[in-house]
Design an enzyme around this catalytic site. Structure first.
Site, PDB file in Angstrom:
ATOM      1  N   SER A1063     -10.316  -3.852   1.841  1.00  0.00           N
ATOM      2  CA  SER A1063      -8.857  -4.628   1.593  1.00  0.00           C
ATOM      3  C   SER A1063      -8.137  -3.980  -0.172  1.00  0.00           C
ATOM      4  O   SER A1063      -8.569  -2.963  -0.961  1.00  0.00           O
ATOM      5  CB  SER A1063      -8.947  -6.204   0.971  1.00  0.00           C
ATOM      6  OG  SER A1063      -9.896  -6.346  -0.572  1.00  0.00           O
ATOM      7  N   HIS A1064      -7.189  -4.186  -0.442  1.00  0.00           N
ATOM      8  CA  HIS A1064      -6.590  -3.779  -1.838  1.00  0.00           C
ATOM      9  C   HIS A1064      -7.223  -4.037  -3.087  1.00  0.00           C
ATOM     10  O   HIS A1064      -7.918  -3.245  -4.093  1.00  0.00           O
ATOM     11  CB  HIS A1064      -4.861  -4.354  -2.082  1.00  0.00           C
ATOM     12  CG  HIS A1064      -4.497  -3.918  -3.424  1.00  0.00           C
ATOM     13  ND1 HIS A1064      -3.960  -3.327  -3.870  1.00  0.00           N
ATOM     14  CD2 HIS A1064      -4.560  -4.755  -4.201  1.00  0.00           C
ATOM     15  CE1 HIS A1064      -3.899  -2.784  -4.893  1.00  0.00           C
ATOM     16  NE2 HIS A1064      -3.980  -4.498  -5.259  1.00  0.00           N
ATOM     17  N   VAL A1065      -7.958  -5.485  -3.140  1.00  0.00           N
ATOM     18  CA  VAL A1065      -8.250  -5.792  -4.395  1.00  0.00           C
ATOM     19  C   VAL A1065      -9.868  -5.645  -4.157  1.00  0.00           C
ATOM     20  O   VAL A1065     -10.420  -5.252  -4.944  1.00  0.00           O
ATOM     21  CB  VAL A1065      -8.342  -7.727  -3.893  1.00  0.00           C
ATOM     22  CG1 VAL A1065      -9.397  -8.181  -3.323  1.00  0.00           C
ATOM     23  CG2 VAL A1065      -9.084  -8.273  -6.145  1.00  0.00           C
ATOM     24  N   ARG A1068      -8.723  -1.934  -6.026  1.00  0.00           N
ATOM     25  CA  ARG A1068      -8.778  -2.082  -7.209  1.00  0.00           C
ATOM     26  C   ARG A1068     -10.118  -2.529  -7.774  1.00  0.00           C
ATOM     27  O   ARG A1068     -10.435  -2.049  -9.340  1.00  0.00           O
ATOM     28  CB  ARG A1068      -7.863  -3.591  -8.112  1.00  0.00           C
ATOM     29  CG  ARG A1068      -6.835  -2.844  -7.236  1.00  0.00           C
ATOM     30  CD  ARG A1068      -6.103  -1.791  -8.590  1.00  0.00           C
ATOM     31  NE  ARG A1068      -4.575  -1.852  -8.004  1.00  0.00           N
ATOM     32  CZ  ARG A1068      -3.520  -0.645  -6.950  1.00  0.00           C
ATOM     33  NH1 ARG A1068      -4.773   0.095  -7.255  1.00  0.00           N
ATOM     34  NH2 ARG A1068      -1.986  -1.015  -7.367  1.00  0.00           N
ATOM     35  N   ARG A1274       2.494  -7.510  -6.856  1.00  0.00           N
ATOM     36  CA  ARG A1274       1.701  -6.410  -7.071  1.00  0.00           C
ATOM     37  C   ARG A1274       2.336  -5.219  -7.852  1.00  0.00           C
ATOM     38  O   ARG A1274       1.374  -4.973  -8.563  1.00  0.00           O
ATOM     39  CB  ARG A1274       0.992  -6.150  -5.923  1.00  0.00           C
ATOM     40  CG  ARG A1274      -0.760  -5.281  -6.140  1.00  0.00           C
ATOM     41  CD  ARG A1274      -0.809  -5.256  -4.456  1.00  0.00           C
ATOM     42  NE  ARG A1274      -0.290  -4.332  -3.568  1.00  0.00           N
ATOM     43  CZ  ARG A1274      -1.452  -3.637  -2.732  1.00  0.00           C
ATOM     44  NH1 ARG A1274      -1.797  -4.790  -1.658  1.00  0.00           N
ATOM     45  NH2 ARG A1274      -0.304  -3.221  -1.834  1.00  0.00           N
TER      46      ARG A1274
END
Length: 1436
Positions: A1063-1065, A1068, A1274
């Site tokens: 996922s994005h998080v 990151r 975001r």
């Protein structure tokens, strides 16, 4: 001797001897099925023939293995049985504990006798044995009658009463036990007796080792063991028990030798050589020849009293022995066998036992045969409608007095302790109590036209007390009159044209508790329903909330009406139910929130937060008629509006069944019959009689149950109060009734007749007040006639017509087993009954109400049963826990309106159980995914309850002055009252088992970075994503969805939530060197939360995290420091310019025209293997957005955007949403439309405009949404964090052929969690990839694959995502959310298909990585088995 036990009760066996080298029996069995068991000839040849043991004379001399001598006789004889006082203890004042230990004979048990000078029916010994002082307690197999295991850690044995003393005896036969330890507890009072805060420790005398030369011939030991086995009913023994039996037989013979009996005398007695060597059964065994059929009966009685538990074989054997002991004790008291038989065969027990004997079901609860059903037939897809609350009820304007009070409250700004509005004639009297600066201020106001005077006093103790007020508190114009004061009201013009009379009283003295008063007007005295008015100064628990809120998220107008009607509703249940019935149509029109309003109101009533009766006499028949009217309205809505059925069921569960005619009147009439039959016309019974006549309520059901328990306990008054208090009725509540109950019951009558009549009367009470009571609900559906003299006279309720065949038998099964401690069979019966009932609930039926109350009662019984069965789960395997989970989940699905996700979870549990039974290696891994999905479904249901109910509870609670704690936990208690809470508890039990079996550990480490930071606990990562922490921070976040940014200063994010690894998080976190992990262990999470503010050192591996507190000076050694907001950026953005073209083909993609994603797709074409598909694409290059914005047709949009961007620079972050919405108003220049159409057609892509103007408009909106995403939170905060100018960010739009995916995947060609570049990690979801990269709950299917073996993917996690996204036709269509059924998904259930798909994904990742020469982050889809890659970029 009868062998009925062996033939009927157990699978038993006869003795077969196998001796090891030491002469101890090894691996022997007691098998009745083998009559002639072969034996060894080494000592004696013997066989079992029928009921006789035939011993052939041995060829060897007896005792040749071990010879006896005179020496051991003398030594063993010294072990004469003797008693010694172990110790005396003083427990509590005059309570004394005495422990006596009997020193054992060799082979006999040690006896411990415990006596306490304390008498109670609920006194228990909480105990265990000690073999080594450092070890935990062990639980001896030899236990006194009535002993129960407590959480597998201790035993609990009840004491026997003897006068004012209590005693019990324990026998310890394990020679390794050195001591016993115990505590004493009075369970009913929860009172523990300890030894100065510690356990009592009683050391047992050591058993002396026998001299090795002492011996008894093994053939005699075998015969003695056989005789013991016969005496015990030819039980089936485990190998361990057989060894114990042999040693016990040997010890018995050694004891006889110790008393001087020679071996020859033993042999003569045992083998009766003079009779030819046959050993016949003794005519009178040790236990006086108790026939086995009586032992069976007694064992059955014990089993029934214990709640028909499902005994193991070991427990069965123990039960038979305890039953035999109990009968032996009766014989020792002088009873003959005939008298004993008559005593235990009374009533129906003989018939029941006979049926058990016939069916051959002993200590096994009978089970119903559940029908096999297609679970999809249970699907409900009803979605409740959101109705604008304005259509429900017109808001009522505030009265003059209410406006006056509001103005006073707002002006004063003081805490309001009490706020009451009384009716005086046709007007209102407001009383407001506040507490300014340590004083008590009372404001009284009324819109009464005539001048009025307050006649008042003060009280210090109770409402009936009138004390003269001190002179300093008297308002102007007051006159003292005989210990009271007359004070006139003053007129005050409000903003409206109406006038309000008011007065204020201020009191400084703290000792005054209240103000009694009456009103004098035009020569008349005005009272409160014949009594004095009274104002309580104490805030108590019902502090009035000053701000009731705006009622957002509620049917506010309806709630305002309810609050306005409450003063009328609290007169009696008749008033309340009639008002509720009047409001049901308005509630229905208001939709979901309207019915939620009724539920909240009724729930506040049911939990005693509202007044039930206030100075109003009402006949029970009037209450039941009002109930009947309300429930009739509710059943009509239930039939017509299936989307509201769940709320309607909850409302009905708070209301009794009611009924027309004499249903309620019987409450009045039958209490007289009960009093007359049992000569109990005075005292408490007369007070209760007066209360029942005045205003009956659900409290009367509790009072009746308390009386029943009181009689059953041999008139123990403590039991009476225990039942009342456990159900919320205190002495104060009994005294608060209009017809108070002051006295305690004091019966002097035959308890049998009294119990019978109380039981009959309970049925009458439940018929009115307890619609969801199971027994009453069954009676109402199955029908019943008049029973008992004076009770139910003339009553006949006909059975509900159209019930399925076999339904009465199911109900009978449920009633017979409703209190079983083994709940599995009961749950099966309850659920089968609900399944059979379900079709009837969706059809019109004039008795639908009765069927609904039955279903509600069955639902409640499931929850009660599962809670009762928790202790049994302590030793249960995962298969049993999963079976119980499936049943509770089925129950929840049967009670839910929208149950699609629950049904698919249920199918998943059935699939997991099947995998377990077939020994599938992945069963635990798959079950863990189903467990995670089930938790998500429960969380979703809890969120629905919170959204629909809690705002109404808070708003109405504030209007009615409900206890604040009751408001705060309103939704929580609703959830606890249903199956969801039980299901959650079962999931918590199973989770660690699955994690251990699947080798998952307590953590999933997504980004393994060692860090040091301060712990900060937050609810949502989303809520703090824009925050900047000034020191290294470890966030413990309850919720992480997957699309959030990680706040500046954060070094770690730990969560129980389950975002995808890709996922994005997650990306990151890895890119920012932030530790990121999911924790599955609630205890670990609780510990982390408890360390808030502490400095912790986190040390992760790929599968675990260890942590410890560190000192401040270690902070400097932290291994990572995330980029701070103020740090300079190493990146720069260059503003892209419009290059003169609105659209370009993929062959024209360059770095000046499009981004890396578009260029990579173009680069892949023709370079990857042919089996990898690359979708066709065109693009709107950089600068097109700015060109469109500058077009004359978009001047207004451009001007508005400039204003909004200025607001954004001033950190008005709410303008981000406004900017996105403004971008969607852009108009498309004609040249753009024409160029895009040409490029798409020349590339072989369909032109949306060919399908009509609407299709093109959808496509244009999709393009604008891409441009607008520049201003999503975001993107904005990411550029801001690294000090990039957000204005310079340019967007090209890739217009790509969309593959309507069966599956979507993301590949990282280097394992992101471990950093291992030799293996590929990938995640796969069903449908479009948005559920994988977006903030959709649940996990994807994940797998690993070694690059040197791409044909062997290894699944590391199965999917738990409940939702998949699919497109019906073209990209412009809105994605359709589909609840996923993995039980029929070939990727889950077809091993070959899964292997093929996962292998192709791994091979595609390897090929693309090889093409680029570096690790890649790849996105793609599967359609009809073919793989497509839609994006690749360097893996960060």
């Amino acid at each position: 001797m009868s062998s009925s036990i062996g033939n009927n009760m157990l699978n038993q066996s006869l003795l077969r001897s196998k001796l090891n080298s030491s002469g101890i029996p090894a691996n022997t069995l007691f098998q009745a099925s083998r009559v002639n068991a072969p034996t060894r000839k080494s000592q004696s040849s013997k066989k079992f023939s029928g009921k006789k043991l035939v011993v052939e004379k041995p060829n060897l001399a007896m005792g040749s293995r071990r010879r006896s001598s005179a020496i051991p006789r003398a030594v063993l004889a010294t072990h004469a049985d003797s008693k010694q006082l172990a110790e005396k203890f003083n427990l509590d004042g005059s309570i004394e504990l005495q422990v006596v230990v009997s020193a054992p004979m060799p082979g006999s048990p040690t006896q411990v006798e415990i006596q306490v000078t304390y008498s109670s029916d609920s006194l228990l010994l909480h105990w265990g044995a000690v073999k080594d002082r450092k070890e935990k307690w062990v639980l001896p197999s030899r236990q006194p009658g009535g002993t129960k295991e407590y959480k597998n850690r201790a035993l609990r044995t009840p004491f026997s009463k003897s006068g004012s003393n209590s005693f019990l005896k324990i026998e310890i036969d394990d020679p390794e036990v050195q001591a016993i330890e115990f505590l004493i507890v009075d369970e009913r009072k929860n009172k523990w007796f300890k030894n100065n805060g510690n356990n009592f420790h009683v050391k047992l005398p050591a058993k002396e080792e026998r001299i090795s030369s002492v011996s008894v011939p093994e053939d005699l030991v075998q015969i003695q063991a056989y005789l013991r086995w016969e005496r015990r009913g030819k039980q089936m023994y485990t190998p361990e028990q057989e060894k114990e039996e042999y040693e016990a037989a040997r010890n018995e013979l050694l004891n006889e030798v110790a008393r001087g009996i020679s071996i020859q005398e033993l042999r003569a007695r045992l083998t009766k050589e003079n009779d030819g060597g046959d050993v016949k059964e003794p005519s009178v065994p040790v236990s006086k020849g108790i026939p086995d059929d009586l032992v069976q009966v007694q064992a059955y009685i014990r089993w029934e009293k214990a709640g028909k538990p499902n005994y193991s074989e070991k427990q069965q054997l123990r039960e038979f022995e305890e039953a035999r002991k109990e009968l032996q004790m009766e014989l020792e008291k002088g009873l003959s066998l005939d008298e004993l038989r008559k005593k235990i065969n009374q009533g129906e027990i003989q018939t029941t036992v006979a049926k058990q004997l016939q069916d051959k079901k002993y200590f096994r609860v009978e089970r119903i045969q559940r029908k096999k059903r297609d679970l999809t037939h249970l699907l409900n897809k009803y979605a409740a409608k959101s109705v604008d609350e304005n259509v429900s009820v017109k808001p009522k304007a505030l009265t003059t007095v209410e406006l006056f009070a509001k103005a006073k409250e707002e002006h004063a700004g003081e805490t309001v302790l009490n706020r009451n509005i009384f009716k005086i004639e046709n007007q209102e009297l407001l009383v407001l109590v506040t507490k300014p600066a340590g004083k008590t201020k009372i404001l009284l106001a009324t819109d009464q036209k005539e001048p009025i005077t307050l006649h008042w006093a003060l009280s210090k103790n109770n409402a009936g007390e009138w004390l003269a007020p001190p002179p300093e508190v008297l308002p102007p114009g007051s006159v003292s009159v005989n210990g009271a004061v007359d004070t006139p009201f003053s007129f005050s013009s409000h903003e409206s044209t109406n006038e309000v009379q008011h007065l204020e009283i201020e009191i400084e003295e703290e000792s005054f508790r209240g103000l009694p008063f009456v009103i004098q007007s035009a020569g008349k005295w005005i009272k409160s329903n014949g009594s004095d008015f009274y104002v309580n100064f104490a805030a108590g628990s019902k502090q009035v909330q000053k701000d009731t809120g705006d009622g957002k998220g509620t049917a506010k107008a309806l709630l305002d009406t309810i609050a306005d009607m409450e003063s009328e509703a609290q007169k009696s249940f008749m008033h309340r139910f009639n008002i509720a019935a009047d409001l049901t149509d308005q509630a229905k029109d208001a939709g979901e929130l309207g019915l939620a309003a009724i539920l909240v109101w009724m729930r506040f009533m049911a939990t005693r937060q509202l007044i039930w009766n206030k100075n109003y006499n009402v006949k029970p028949r009037e209450i039941s008629k009002a109930q009947d009217r309300l429930t009739d309205n509710l059943q009509n809505i239930y039939t017509s509006y299936p989307e509201y059925r769940e709320l309607l069921r909850m409302i009905m569960s708070t209301v009794g069944r009611g009924g027309e005619g004499d249903v309620g009147q019987r409450i009045r009439d039958e209490i007289l019959v009960l009093q007359r039959n049992n000569d109990c016309k005075g005292g408490m019974m007369e007070e209760w009689h007066q209360k029942l006549h005045n205003n009956t309520s659900p409290d009367d059901v509790v009072i009746c149950q308390a009386l029943i328990d009181y009689v059953k306990s041999d008139f123990n008054i403590d039991v009476y109060w225990k039942t009342l208090n456990e159900n919320g009725i205190t002495k104060e509540r009994l005294l608060s009734y209009d017809r108070a109950i002051h006295s305690e019951p004091n019966f002097r009558t035959d308890p049998k007749g009294l119990l019978r009549d109380l039981g009959n009367y309970m049925r009458t009470l439940k018929a009115v007040h307890s619609g969801a009571d199971l027994e009453s609900a069954i009676s109402n559906c199955m029908g019943y006639r008049s029973e008992g003299e004076g009770f139910m006279v003339g009553v006949q309720i006909n059975p509900v017509s159209g019930l399925p065949s076999g339904f009465p038998d199911l109900l009978q099964f449920v009633l017979e087993h409703i209190e079983d401690s083994n709940v599995e069979a009961l749950l099966e019966g309850l659920l089968e009954t609900r399944q059979e009932l379900r079709p009837l609930l969706s059809k019109p039926n004039n008795r639908l109400r009765d069927l609904l109350f039955l279903d509600i009662a069955l639902d409640s019984a499931v929850r009660t049963a599962i809670e009762r069965g928790y202790e049994e789960l302590n030793t249960a395997g995962p298969g049993k826990i999963m079976y119980l989970i499936a049943m509770v989940l089925e129950n929840l699905a049967l009670s839910s309106d929208d149950n699609v996700d629950l049904i698919y979870c249920l199918k998943g549990w059935n699939q997991a159980a099947s995998m377990l039974k077939s020994n599938n290696d992945h069963w635990a891994l798959y079950a863990k995914s189903v467990l995670d999905r089930t938790r998500l479904a429960l969380a979703s249901k809890a969120e629905w309850y919170q959204r629909v109910l809690q705002p109404s509870a808070e708003y109405l609670g504030s209007l009615l002055g409900v206890d604040q704690w009751a408001v705060n936990i309103f939704t929580e208690e609703i959830i606890r009252a249903g199956s969801a809470a039980s299901l959650s508890s079962l999931l918590n039990r199973l989770d660690p088992v699955l994690r251990k079996t699947a080798h998952l550990g307590s953590w999933q480490v997504i980004s393994p970075v060692e860090v040091v930071g301060y712990v900060v606990v937050v609810d949502e990562l989303l809520a703090v994503q824009n925050k900047s922490y000034g020191q290294p921070t470890i966030l413990v976040a309850k919720s992480v969805k997957g699309e959030e940014e990680i706040p500046d200063g954060t070094v770690a994010v730990l969560t129980p939530d389950m975002p995808d690894v890709l996922s994005h998080v997650s990306v990151r976190a890895r890119n920012g060197k932030v530790c990121f992990a999911t924790c599955f262990d609630p205890n670990t999470l609780s510990d982390l939360r408890a360390r808030e503010g502490k400095l912790l050192h986190l040390k992760p591996t790929s599968a675990d995290i260890t942590y410890s507190e560190v000192k401040e000076d270690e902070l400097a050694d932290a291994s990572t420091s995330p980029l701070k907001e103020g740090a300079p950026s190493t990146l720069t953005l260059v503003r892209k310019k419009f290059n003169g073209r609105y659209a370009i083909s993929s062959e024209e993609f360059t770095s000046e025209m499009v981004g890396a994603k578009s260029r990579n797709i173009s680069y892949l074409k023709g370079k990857v293997p042919s089996w990898i598909g690359i979708p066709t694409s065109v693009a709107l290059p950089f600068g097109v957005f700015e060109k469109v914005l500058s077009d004359d047709s978009n001047k207004e949009v451009a001007a508005k955007l400039e204003i909004l961007k200025k607001k954004l620079k001033e950190e008005d972050f709410g303008s981000l949403k406004e900017i996105r919405e403004t971008v969607l108003h852009l108009a498309a220049p004609p040249q753009l439309v024409q160029e895009l159409k040409t490029k798409m057609k020349s590339s072989g892509m369909p032109w949306p405009g060919d399908e009509g103007e609407q299709r093109w408009n959808q496509a244009w909106t999709a393009i604008k949404k891409v441009w607008a995403s520049k201003w999503n939170e975001r993107a904005y905060f990411s550029t801001r964090k690294v000090k990039l100018d957000h204005d310079y960010l340019c967007m090209a739009v890739l217009v790509q052929e969309i593959i309507n995916a069966d599956y979507a995947f993301v590949i990282h060609t280097t394992n992101p969690s471990s950093g291992d570049d030799s293996e590929i990690y990938a995640e796969v979801v069903k449908g479009l990839g948005e559920t994988l990269v977006g903030a959709y709950p649940g996990r994807a299917l994940s797998f690993l694959c070694k690059k040197n073996d791409l044909n062997s993917p290894q699944v590391s996690g199965y999917p738990s995502k409940p939702i998949g996204l699919f497109i019906r036709r073209v990209p412009m269509d809105e994605e359709e959310q589909v609840v996923l059924d993995y039980s029929s998904d070939p990727l889950i259930v077809d091993d070959d298909f899964r292997h093929s798909i996962l292998s192709s994904i791994a091979r595609a990742g390897s090929a693309i990585e090889e093409l680029y020469g570096s690790p890649q982050d790849i996105e793609g889809v599967i359609r009809d088995g073919k793989l497509y890659v839609v994006q690749t970029r360097p893996q960060m």
